[in-house]
Enzyme design. Structure first.
Site, PDB file in Angstrom:
ATOM      1  N   THR A 141      -9.790  18.644 -24.396  1.00  0.00           N
ATOM      2  CA  THR A 141     -11.104  18.449 -23.767  1.00  0.00           C
ATOM      3  C   THR A 141     -11.032  18.359 -22.239  1.00  0.00           C
ATOM      4  OG1 THR A 141     -10.836  16.093 -24.211  1.00  0.00           O
ATOM      5  CG2 THR A 141     -12.104  17.366 -25.816  1.00  0.00           C
ATOM      6  N   ARG A 180     -13.093  14.958 -34.045  1.00  0.00           N
ATOM      7  CA  ARG A 180     -12.431  16.037 -33.313  1.00  0.00           C
ATOM      8  C   ARG A 180     -12.874  17.346 -33.969  1.00  0.00           C
ATOM      9  NH1 ARG A 180      -9.932  13.998 -28.478  1.00  0.00           N
ATOM     10  NH2 ARG A 180     -12.135  14.325 -28.195  1.00  0.00           N
ATOM     11  N   TYR A 232       0.842  -1.202   0.000  1.00  0.00           N
ATOM     12  CA  TYR A 232       0.000   0.000   0.000  1.00  0.00           C
ATOM     13  C   TYR A 232       0.877   1.252   0.000  1.00  0.00           C
ATOM     14  CZ  TYR A 232      -3.768   3.218   0.913  1.00  0.00           C
ATOM     15  OH  TYR A 232      -4.668   4.245   0.785  1.00  0.00           O
TER      16      TYR A 232
HETATM   17  O1  PLI Z   1      -6.836  10.268 -21.052  1.00  0.00           O
HETATM   18  P1  PLI Z   1      -6.008  10.765 -19.888  1.00  0.00           P
HETATM   19  O2  PLI Z   1      -6.792  11.173 -18.735  1.00  0.00           O
HETATM   20  O3  PLI Z   1      -4.895   9.823 -19.522  1.00  0.00           O
HETATM   21  O4  PLI Z   1      -5.216  12.065 -20.429  1.00  0.00           O
HETATM   22  C1  PLI Z   1      -5.889  13.231 -20.783  1.00  0.00           C
HETATM   23  C2  PLI Z   1      -5.149  13.933 -21.888  1.00  0.00           C
HETATM   24  C3  PLI Z   1      -4.461  15.080 -21.592  1.00  0.00           C
HETATM   25  N1  PLI Z   1      -3.790  15.753 -22.553  1.00  0.00           N
HETATM   26  C4  PLI Z   1      -3.765  15.332 -23.843  1.00  0.00           C
HETATM   27  C5  PLI Z   1      -3.014  16.124 -24.846  1.00  0.00           C
HETATM   28  C6  PLI Z   1      -4.435  14.184 -24.201  1.00  0.00           C
HETATM   29  O5  PLI Z   1      -4.386  13.777 -25.463  1.00  0.00           O
HETATM   30  C7  PLI Z   1      -5.181  13.447 -23.208  1.00  0.00           C
HETATM   31  C8  PLI Z   1      -5.957  12.332 -23.535  1.00  0.00           C
HETATM   32  N2  PLI Z   1      -6.170  12.021 -24.789  1.00  0.00           N
HETATM   33  C9  PLI Z   1      -6.963  11.073 -25.290  1.00  0.00           C
HETATM   34  C10 PLI Z   1      -7.779  10.166 -24.450  1.00  0.00           C
HETATM   35  C11 PLI Z   1      -7.004  10.945 -26.722  1.00  0.00           C
HETATM   36  O6  PLI Z   1      -7.683  10.040 -27.234  1.00  0.00           O
HETATM   37  O7  PLI Z   1      -6.319  11.747 -27.391  1.00  0.00           O
END
Ligand code: PLI
Length: 461
Positions: free
Chosen positions: A129, A386, A76
């Site tokens: 996003t 997108r 942990y």
């Molecule tokens: O999907 P996460 O929570 O591990 O990360 C979020 C995230 C933050 N910044 C950027 C530039 C991303 O591209 C991003 C997640 N991107 C996804 C899920 C994608 O399909 O591009």
């Protein structure tokens, strides 16, 4: 040998384990699409032939990473894998302090809650996003300060991710530097087409922000891909290692949020990395509330080990040449076929320009959503919208945001698909392009409150 003759290159790995693919018939795909409300996020993975929805968490791990999984220390507190990850992050990114999180948005949540106060402004080189949503939930307002070229799919600027210093300066003059807790710099810029930021620009932004007392937070999710573009496009870096470029990039920032699910060749994981003790202390307080103890942050020990080892592999030049090379291969073939795509080709994906692909559709008919659905129907290939759906609504007016870029992203998981898959993809896009004039738009029939693109439903007009 004729020196002008092109020599092929191949992936710097061989395949040890395979996962069978299934291809449904067109009538079956039509049914799946209707059941999914014409939203590729709502398709079942087993109904997909080639899955280009995202490069997030879809990577193939190496035998060395899998071996590392077996060394998972699932204590942990104080797992040895945490210390391995901490050491790797300090070594390759250069930040002093590490807070592991379950994925990137966990880190975004924590940094936004710590630094953003209601009524403040957070500039960034185009929105992402989850990043923007966390900034808004903390009471901030996102302001786009990316260069204009980023909004033009045909513009060939080599660093379309750059920050426009004039836009940043205009914001500082308008609201005052004390109302700007930090600037977020995405390297590369996902929503602009995987476009990189130059080292010169990072340096300039750093100097400007230091003068005005504004922190710089990198979104380092695809920073190693960005380092590859600096190496290949920016003068003076041709002989510098990716590892050295990465460290220099990070040296112009105070902190980084990171989704390990991209660059770091894992299926889950992320972190927040910081240089300031006070902010780190606060982040450690918060991580135990929202993610898990500060030495695991919602991850298993084995996941942290896989991420530490993935980082070592990700900075290898052979890996990155093959990774970006595959994306460029598809992009260049589509350009040759006259298909409108965002140029230059980015690091993690080829982006179809849906406005130019389906010029007979208005943006409120969701051209990119429509095109993603058509590509699935044609060939079982899954991609991602997108455009206007991803952009969401303006929190003040309630109207859609109308982004200039209305794109379909063909995103490449790392080390997963072969060149033959790429060729099938190219032929499938060409087939949809040939029939483009017959394609009808969509109407949205269900819209969730947050990040609507994940769960929205559509019907044909
Ligand atoms: O999907 P996460 O929570 O591990 O990360 C979020 C995230 C933050 N910044 C950027 C530039 C991303 O591209 C991003 C997640 N991107 C996804 C899920 C994608 O399909 O591009």
């Amino acid at each position: 040998m004729n020196p002008s003759k092109r020599r092929s290159w191949a992936e710097p790995f061989k395949i040890k384990m395979v996962e069978p693919l299934k291809m449904l018939k067109r009538e079956e795909r039509q049914k799946c699409l209707e059941e999914a409300g014409y939203n590729t996020f709502l398709l079942r993975s087993e109904d997909v032939y080639i899955d280009l929805l995202t490069d997030s968490g879809t990577n193939a791990m190496s035998d060395w990473q899998w071996a590392g999984m077996m060394t998972g220390d699932e204590a942990y507190a104080g797992s040895k894998n945490y210390y391995n990850l901490e050491q790797a992050v300090q070594h390759y990114y250069g930040y002093k302090y590490l807070v592991p999180t379950h994925q990137g948005r966990g880190a975004e949540h924590i940094i936004s809650q710590i630094l953003i106060k209601p009524g403040t402004f957070v500039p960034g080189n185009m929105y992402f996003t989850t990043t923007r949503l966390h900034q808004e939930l903390a009471g901030g307002t996102f302001v786009d300060v990316i260069v204009d070229e980023a909004h033009d799919p045909a513009n060939l600027h080599p660093f379309k991710g750059n920050v426009d210093l004039n836009k940043l300066d205009a914001l500082v003059k308008k609201v005052g530097a004390d109302k700007i807790p930090y600037i977020t710099i995405g390297v590369t810029v996902n929503m602009a087409g995987g476009q990189p930021v130059s080292m010169a620009n990072l340096k300039e932004v750093r100097a400007y922000c230091q003068k005005h007392g504004i922190r710089v937070v990198l979104d380092a999710t695809r920073a190693i891909e960005n380092a590859h573009f600096i190496r290949t496009r920016e003068k003076g870096y041709g002989n510098t290692s990716l590892a050295a470029i990465l460290r220099e990039m990070c040296s112009y920032s105070d902190a980084a949020t990171m989704s390990g699910k991209k660059d770091l060749l894992v299926n889950i994981g992320g972190f927040l990395a910081l240089n300031e003790w006070d902010v780190f202390e606060e982040a450690r307080n918060m991580v135990v509330v929202y993610e898990g103890l500060h030495t695991y942050g919602g991850l298993a020990g084995r996941d942290m080990e896989a991420m530490a080892r993935g980082l070592v592999e990700a900075v290898s030049e052979d890996h990155m040449r093959a990774r970006v090379g595959q994306v460029e291969y598809v992009g260049e073939k589509l350009i040759e076929a006259g298909i409108p795509v965002v140029r230059p080709i980015g690091g993690h994906a080829v982006f179809l320009d849906a406005k130019a692909f389906l010029p007979h559709l208005k943006q409120v008919q969701f051209p990119a959503q429509t095109l993603a659905a058509e590509l699935y129907l044609e060939s079982g290939i899954r991609s991602m919208e997108r455009g206007i759906v991803s952009a969401g609504r303006n929190k003040e007016t309630g109207d859609h945001y109308y982004p200039k870029l209305e794109l379909v992203r063909l995103t490449f998981p790392r080390r997963v698909y072969t060149q033959a898959h790429c060729d099938v993809l190219i032929e499938s896009v060409e087939a949809v392009y040939e029939n483009r004039t017959k394609i009808k738009g969509l109407k949205m029939v269900y819209e969730p409150k947050y990040l609507r693109f994940f769960q929205a439903r559509f019907e044909r007009e």
